[in-house]
Design a protein around this motif. Structure first.
Motif, short mmCIF file in Angstrom:
data_model
loop_
_atom_site.label_atom_id
_atom_site.label_comp_id
_atom_site.label_asym_id
_atom_site.label_seq_id
_atom_site.Cartn_x
_atom_site.Cartn_y
_atom_site.Cartn_z
N ARG A 120 37.57 11.89 37.70
CA ARG A 120 37.36 13.17 37.03
C ARG A 120 36.07 13.25 36.22
NH1 ARG A 120 41.50 16.14 38.10
NH2 ARG A 120 43.56 15.28 38.45
N ALA A 132 35.56 14.30 41.73
CA ALA A 132 36.16 15.63 41.79
C ALA A 132 35.14 16.72 42.08
CB ALA A 132 36.88 15.94 40.47
N CYS A 134 32.90 16.93 44.37
CA CYS A 134 32.81 17.22 45.81
C CYS A 134 34.18 17.25 46.49
CB CYS A 134 31.94 16.17 46.51
SG CYS A 134 30.20 16.21 46.05
N HIS A 135 35.10 16.42 46.00
CA HIS A 135 36.39 16.27 46.68
C HIS A 135 37.51 17.08 46.06
CE1 HIS A 135 34.98 13.16 49.46
NE2 HIS A 135 34.28 12.69 48.45
N ASN A 136 37.19 17.93 45.05
CA ASN A 136 38.15 18.82 44.42
C ASN A 136 38.95 18.08 43.34
OD1 ASN A 136 41.14 19.97 44.42
ND2 ASN A 136 39.86 21.65 45.15
N GLN A 138 41.99 18.24 42.57
CA GLN A 138 43.28 17.78 43.10
C GLN A 138 43.13 16.89 44.33
OE1 GLN A 138 42.96 21.38 42.49
NE2 GLN A 138 43.58 20.84 40.42
N LYS A 140 41.77 17.73 47.18
CA LYS A 140 42.00 18.49 48.41
C LYS A 140 40.76 18.60 49.29
CE LYS A 140 45.69 21.26 46.38
NZ LYS A 140 46.12 22.61 45.98
N ASN A 142 36.66 19.63 50.30
CA ASN A 142 35.87 20.86 50.33
C ASN A 142 35.59 21.15 51.80
OD1 ASN A 142 33.63 22.63 50.54
ND2 ASN A 142 32.87 22.02 48.53
N ARG A 149 39.64 15.53 52.34
CA ARG A 149 40.75 15.40 51.40
C ARG A 149 40.91 13.91 51.09
NH1 ARG A 149 45.90 18.27 50.82
NH2 ARG A 149 47.35 16.89 49.73
#
Length: 202
Positions: A120, A132, A134-136, A138, A140, A142, A149
């Motif tokens: 984070r 987070a 680039c990869h969200n 949560q 999930k 992009n 994911r």
């Protein structure tokens, strides 16, 4: 006004091409050969160092299949498996696996705090950006950017890929340079922690 409408139509068309180019039903017909390593639907690989393919992102999966078929990403276990598949076959496979549901694993409780902080917030001292971004948040991914994911992915597989980016043995494909730059700054302990964290992230 005509230019605006044309631009909107073009944008929608390109989005459709990026997200809807594959046919999941057609992909299922070619997916049986994948189950031997990745499990039915790409949800439960036979070994933890193999990736879950379910819900990784159609764009990402398609790019990986193209790179593997071309030899730009060397995976000995997949040698020859894609040779007789057309580009549309690869798109269909990507769409099929992206449509499958993936479950999460159990992260190591001892590593959660460190893994979460890295995922984070990154590591400002060593210049590691937050995963987070680039990869969200949560995990999930992009889809338009082709970032996969990570939520629920096998920790052993994530660690193996981060090590491969770090030592340069995984250097081809889209976004590879970004990942190589990031992984070059990660310690073994950080790789272990963040890999464990994302495996249980949901």
């Amino acid at each position: 006004m005509k230019k605006l409408i044309a631009g909107v139509v073009l944008g929608v068309s390109l989005t459709a091409l990026a997200h809807g180019a594959g046919d999941p039903e057609a992909g299922e017909k070619n997916a049986a050969v994948c189950a031997g390593c990745h499990g039915q639907g790409g949800t439960k690989p036979v070994m933890a160092v193999y990736p879950k393919l379910a819900d990784m992102g159609e764009v990402y999966l398609y790019r990986q299949l193209v790179d593997i078929k071309a030899g730009d990403r060397a995976i000995p276990e997949m040698t020859g498996l894609l040779d007789n598949m057309s580009d549309q076959d690869l798109r269909d496979l990507a769409a099929y696996f992206d449509n499958q549901e993936v479950g999460v694993n159990q992260a190591n409780p001892d590593l959660v705090e460190r893994g979460q902080a890295l995922y984070r917030g990154g590591n400002m001292a060593s210049g590691v950006p937050a995963c987070a971004g680039c990869h969200n948040p949560q995990g999930k991914g992009n889809e338009p950017g082709g970032y996969p994911r990570l939520s629920g992915q096998n920790a052993e597989y994530v660690a193996k890929q981060l090590q491969a980016y770090r030592d340069g043995s995984r250097a081809g494909g889209a976004n590879a340079q970004i990942m190589m730059d990031v992984a070059a700054k990660l310690t073994d302990a950080e790789i272990e922690a963040v890999a464990s964290y994302v495996s249980g992230l949901h």
